[in-house]
Design a protein around this motif. Sequence first.
Motif, PDB file in Angstrom:
ATOM      1  N   PRO A   8       0.552  -1.528  -0.389  1.00  0.00           N
ATOM      2  CA  PRO A   8      -0.250  -0.139   0.406  1.00  0.00           C
ATOM      3  C   PRO A   8       0.742   0.812   0.156  1.00  0.00           C
ATOM      4  CG  PRO A   8      -0.278  -0.859   2.371  1.00  0.00           C
ATOM      5  CD  PRO A   8       0.993  -2.278   1.286  1.00  0.00           C
ATOM      6  N   ASP A   9       1.942   1.764   0.388  1.00  0.00           N
ATOM      7  CA  ASP A   9       2.814   2.254   0.236  1.00  0.00           C
ATOM      8  C   ASP A   9       3.483   2.708  -1.449  1.00  0.00           C
ATOM      9  OD1 ASP A   9       2.064   2.639   3.012  1.00  0.00           O
ATOM     10  OD2 ASP A   9       3.687   2.046   3.807  1.00  0.00           O
ATOM     11  N   GLN A  10       3.048   2.102  -2.010  1.00  0.00           N
ATOM     12  CA  GLN A  10       4.313   2.019  -2.619  1.00  0.00           C
ATOM     13  C   GLN A  10       3.856   3.660  -3.976  1.00  0.00           C
ATOM     14  OE1 GLN A  10       2.126  -0.615  -6.638  1.00  0.00           O
ATOM     15  NE2 GLN A  10       1.551  -1.684  -5.325  1.00  0.00           N
ATOM     16  N   VAL A  11       4.790   3.646  -4.259  1.00  0.00           N
ATOM     17  CA  VAL A  11       4.372   5.652  -4.809  1.00  0.00           C
ATOM     18  C   VAL A  11       4.560   5.584  -6.428  1.00  0.00           C
ATOM     19  CG1 VAL A  11       4.732   7.244  -2.570  1.00  0.00           C
ATOM     20  CG2 VAL A  11       6.594   6.579  -4.365  1.00  0.00           C
TER      21      VAL A  11
ATOM     22  N   GLU B 258      11.664  10.710 -33.911  1.00  0.00           N
ATOM     23  CA  GLU B 258      10.673   9.462 -34.660  1.00  0.00           C
ATOM     24  C   GLU B 258       9.922   8.058 -34.685  1.00  0.00           C
ATOM     25  OE1 GLU B 258      10.785  11.481 -39.064  1.00  0.00           O
ATOM     26  OE2 GLU B 258      10.595  13.593 -37.916  1.00  0.00           O
ATOM     27  N   GLY B 259      10.689   7.656 -33.766  1.00  0.00           N
ATOM     28  CA  GLY B 259      10.402   6.052 -33.113  1.00  0.00           C
ATOM     29  C   GLY B 259      10.083   6.239 -32.074  1.00  0.00           C
ATOM     30  N   PRO B 260       9.396   4.764 -31.824  1.00  0.00           N
ATOM     31  CA  PRO B 260       8.046   4.668 -31.685  1.00  0.00           C
ATOM     32  C   PRO B 260       8.374   4.959 -29.576  1.00  0.00           C
ATOM     33  CG  PRO B 260       9.169   2.499 -31.387  1.00  0.00           C
ATOM     34  CD  PRO B 260       9.662   3.557 -32.539  1.00  0.00           C
ATOM     35  N   ARG B 261       7.514   5.183 -28.701  1.00  0.00           N
ATOM     36  CA  ARG B 261       7.741   5.408 -27.250  1.00  0.00           C
ATOM     37  C   ARG B 261       7.253   4.372 -26.966  1.00  0.00           C
ATOM     38  NH1 ARG B 261       6.506  11.109 -27.449  1.00  0.00           N
ATOM     39  NH2 ARG B 261       8.542  12.033 -26.887  1.00  0.00           N
ATOM     40  N   GLN B 262       7.630   3.372 -25.119  1.00  0.00           N
ATOM     41  CA  GLN B 262       6.576   2.771 -24.780  1.00  0.00           C
ATOM     42  C   GLN B 262       6.708   3.006 -23.006  1.00  0.00           C
ATOM     43  OE1 GLN B 262       9.714  -0.390 -24.974  1.00  0.00           O
ATOM     44  NE2 GLN B 262      10.961   0.572 -23.450  1.00  0.00           N
ATOM     45  N   PHE B 263       5.271   1.819 -22.458  1.00  0.00           N
ATOM     46  CA  PHE B 263       5.188   2.817 -21.535  1.00  0.00           C
ATOM     47  C   PHE B 263       6.709   2.360 -20.267  1.00  0.00           C
ATOM     48  CE2 PHE B 263       4.349   1.537 -16.837  1.00  0.00           C
ATOM     49  CZ  PHE B 263       3.606   1.800 -16.570  1.00  0.00           C
ATOM     50  N   GLU B 264       7.055   3.044 -19.350  1.00  0.00           N
ATOM     51  CA  GLU B 264       8.429   3.514 -18.930  1.00  0.00           C
ATOM     52  C   GLU B 264       7.930   2.923 -17.396  1.00  0.00           C
ATOM     53  OE1 GLU B 264      13.006   3.625 -17.513  1.00  0.00           O
ATOM     54  OE2 GLU B 264      11.401   4.805 -19.719  1.00  0.00           O
ATOM     55  N   PHE B 265       6.981   3.501 -16.755  1.00  0.00           N
ATOM     56  CA  PHE B 265       7.141   4.032 -14.943  1.00  0.00           C
ATOM     57  C   PHE B 265       5.361   4.325 -15.226  1.00  0.00           C
ATOM     58  CE2 PHE B 265       9.167   8.033 -15.232  1.00  0.00           C
ATOM     59  CZ  PHE B 265       8.984   8.423 -14.257  1.00  0.00           C
ATOM     60  N   GLN B 266       4.432   4.665 -13.870  1.00  0.00           N
ATOM     61  CA  GLN B 266       3.456   5.374 -13.744  1.00  0.00           C
ATOM     62  C   GLN B 266       3.808   5.820 -11.643  1.00  0.00           C
ATOM     63  OE1 GLN B 266       1.048   1.853 -13.391  1.00  0.00           O
ATOM     64  NE2 GLN B 266      -0.026   2.774 -11.662  1.00  0.00           N
ATOM     65  N   ILE B 267       3.434   6.873 -11.512  1.00  0.00           N
ATOM     66  CA  ILE B 267       3.503   7.413 -10.716  1.00  0.00           C
ATOM     67  C   ILE B 267       2.142   7.663  -9.772  1.00  0.00           C
ATOM     68  CG2 ILE B 267       3.288   9.861  -8.365  1.00  0.00           C
ATOM     69  CD1 ILE B 267       5.203  10.436 -10.961  1.00  0.00           C
ATOM     70  N   MET B 268       1.932   6.824  -8.547  1.00  0.00           N
ATOM     71  CA  MET B 268       0.878   6.563  -8.050  1.00  0.00           C
ATOM     72  C   MET B 268      -0.141   7.340  -7.355  1.00  0.00           C
ATOM     73  SD  MET B 268       0.388   3.826  -8.789  1.00  0.00           S
ATOM     74  CE  MET B 268      -0.528   2.283  -7.317  1.00  0.00           C
ATOM     75  N   PRO B 269      -0.999   7.522  -6.584  1.00  0.00           N
ATOM     76  CA  PRO B 269      -1.418   8.686  -6.159  1.00  0.00           C
ATOM     77  C   PRO B 269      -1.073   8.835  -4.793  1.00  0.00           C
ATOM     78  CG  PRO B 269      -3.366   6.807  -6.484  1.00  0.00           C
ATOM     79  CD  PRO B 269      -2.339   6.397  -7.475  1.00  0.00           C
TER      80      PRO B 269
ATOM     81  N   TRP C 196      -3.874  13.320  -8.930  1.00  0.00           N
ATOM     82  CA  TRP C 196      -4.221  12.683 -10.498  1.00  0.00           C
ATOM     83  C   TRP C 196      -4.733  11.100  -9.395  1.00  0.00           C
ATOM     84  CZ3 TRP C 196       0.487  14.454  -7.921  1.00  0.00           C
ATOM     85  CH2 TRP C 196       1.946  13.206  -7.614  1.00  0.00           C
ATOM     86  N   GLY C 197      -5.091  10.385 -10.531  1.00  0.00           N
ATOM     87  CA  GLY C 197      -5.406   8.985  -9.694  1.00  0.00           C
ATOM     88  C   GLY C 197      -4.068   8.555 -10.505  1.00  0.00           C
ATOM     89  N   VAL C 198      -3.725   8.267 -11.379  1.00  0.00           N
ATOM     90  CA  VAL C 198      -1.784   7.986 -11.959  1.00  0.00           C
ATOM     91  C   VAL C 198      -1.680   8.782 -13.301  1.00  0.00           C
ATOM     92  CG1 VAL C 198      -1.114   5.746 -14.301  1.00  0.00           C
ATOM     93  CG2 VAL C 198      -2.621   5.383 -11.855  1.00  0.00           C
ATOM     94  N   LEU C 199      -0.082   8.900 -12.771  1.00  0.00           N
ATOM     95  CA  LEU C 199       0.278   9.842 -14.101  1.00  0.00           C
ATOM     96  C   LEU C 199       1.630   8.738 -14.477  1.00  0.00           C
ATOM     97  CD1 LEU C 199       1.714  12.960 -12.377  1.00  0.00           C
ATOM     98  CD2 LEU C 199       0.058  12.782 -13.531  1.00  0.00           C
ATOM     99  N   ALA C 200       0.661   8.065 -16.067  1.00  0.00           N
ATOM    100  CA  ALA C 200       1.602   7.707 -16.581  1.00  0.00           C
ATOM    101  C   ALA C 200       2.637   8.020 -17.969  1.00  0.00           C
ATOM    102  CB  ALA C 200       0.656   6.699 -17.352  1.00  0.00           C
ATOM    103  N   VAL C 201       3.666   7.355 -17.713  1.00  0.00           N
ATOM    104  CA  VAL C 201       4.911   7.882 -18.253  1.00  0.00           C
ATOM    105  C   VAL C 201       5.342   6.897 -19.311  1.00  0.00           C
ATOM    106  CG1 VAL C 201       7.497   8.309 -18.315  1.00  0.00           C
ATOM    107  CG2 VAL C 201       6.055   9.730 -16.312  1.00  0.00           C
ATOM    108  N   TYR C 202       5.219   7.254 -21.287  1.00  0.00           N
ATOM    109  CA  TYR C 202       6.147   6.690 -22.178  1.00  0.00           C
ATOM    110  C   TYR C 202       6.946   7.555 -22.509  1.00  0.00           C
ATOM    111  CZ  TYR C 202       1.335   5.008 -21.625  1.00  0.00           C
ATOM    112  OH  TYR C 202       0.112   4.325 -21.578  1.00  0.00           O
ATOM    113  N   THR C 203       8.114   6.483 -22.745  1.00  0.00           N
ATOM    114  CA  THR C 203       9.485   7.035 -23.024  1.00  0.00           C
ATOM    115  C   THR C 203       9.815   6.547 -24.461  1.00  0.00           C
ATOM    116  OG1 THR C 203      11.240   5.395 -22.174  1.00  0.00           O
ATOM    117  CG2 THR C 203      10.702   7.293 -21.360  1.00  0.00           C
ATOM    118  N   CYS C 204      10.842   7.442 -25.407  1.00  0.00           N
ATOM    119  CA  CYS C 204      11.372   6.503 -26.441  1.00  0.00           C
ATOM    120  C   CYS C 204      12.270   4.939 -25.839  1.00  0.00           C
ATOM    121  CB  CYS C 204      12.401   7.394 -26.705  1.00  0.00           C
ATOM    122  SG  CYS C 204      13.458   7.024 -28.087  1.00  0.00           S
ATOM    123  N   LYS C 205      11.748   4.046 -27.104  1.00  0.00           N
ATOM    124  CA  LYS C 205      12.278   2.939 -26.722  1.00  0.00           C
ATOM    125  C   LYS C 205      13.430   2.790 -27.012  1.00  0.00           C
ATOM    126  CE  LYS C 205      10.516  -1.112 -28.340  1.00  0.00           C
ATOM    127  NZ  LYS C 205       9.000  -2.576 -29.612  1.00  0.00           N
ATOM    128  N   LYS C 206      14.082   3.708 -27.813  1.00  0.00           N
ATOM    129  CA  LYS C 206      16.050   3.680 -27.715  1.00  0.00           C
ATOM    130  C   LYS C 206      16.745   4.336 -26.974  1.00  0.00           C
ATOM    131  CE  LYS C 206      17.504   5.841 -32.236  1.00  0.00           C
ATOM    132  NZ  LYS C 206      18.090   5.591 -32.855  1.00  0.00           N
TER     133      LYS C 206
END
Length: 346
Positions: free
Chosen positions: A259-262, A290-301, A314-324
Amino acid sequence: MVEVDVELGFLDSCEYWQVESRLFPSKVGGKPAWLNLEKLPSAEQLKCKKCHETMIFLCQLYAPFEEDNQHSFEDYLNNFHRTIFVFICRNSSCCERNNSDNVKVLRSNLQRNNKFYPYDPPEDKPEPDFSLSKWVNLCNVCGCLSEKQCSKCKKVHYCSRHHQILDWKEGHKKECASKICTLRTSKILFDEWEIITEPEEINQSHTTDEEELKKFEQLQIEGKTGSMVDTPESDLETHAVSDNDKCFSKFQKRVKYNPDQVVRYRRGGQPLWISADPVPEKIPDCEACEGPRQFEFQIMPQMLSYLKEVDIDWGVLAVYTCKKSCSEDSDYKEEFIFKQDVTLST
């Protein structure tokens, strides 16, 4: 207990020196511990899209590439050091539901052999002489790139007129007259914590939420659910049947083991959504390569509770970053962040 392929971030108290740039920290609050000490994002780049005030540092994750078959050797070399930075606007009026205009994410990466840090890992101990001023002048208030300085003492720097006025009120007025200027922790900053990570563990001996929901839906079809007026609230959450309720129930069940995960980290994985919608229809490609991004991490409430924050949400902050994790120009690259809030009851 069984380990799953997700790293969880938890907050831990820290000394100031433990989250300095030279130690490549993952941290929340305070001032950013910049990685590349040149080509820092400008004050203009860090302005909120809504109010146009400078956004404040929220958190950063140190996430270097590992040497494996998932990345080219060149990408691995260019990402030996790699940090993701998240900034957010402190103005509550800019915080709108399911709108990410008040948050921004930036990525920086370096090779092991670089001009800023030693080739070998640093010792985990204080270094009284450590300073970033050799490379860059930073705002006395927020720690971002400065573009102004105090016209009287010329000893402190600021990213904007707004932060110069704020610092003047918070104490620089007296210090400037005495010409004894100090680095303070501005009230505008979040409390500072170190992020420590551990593999996620869940107890799989319990029935999964999907199995429970299927059982309940079958009972509904058979007309055996009754009015449920005497069902405890926790059980009602378990047996929610709308898409949003199912998603929220799944979120709660997964989080309750830790429950304490951030932060939840899984490069190339999937977010743990708090609601069924909205979700990104399409993740935009990296603007640099111009390459694809992918999910990397999320910040929790849960992070909001540690920061004692009541004005933004916020509920969820989802971060997507350049795949390479491209390295063109070696400056700070803006990445994609998606803000999802809890669905309001109707």
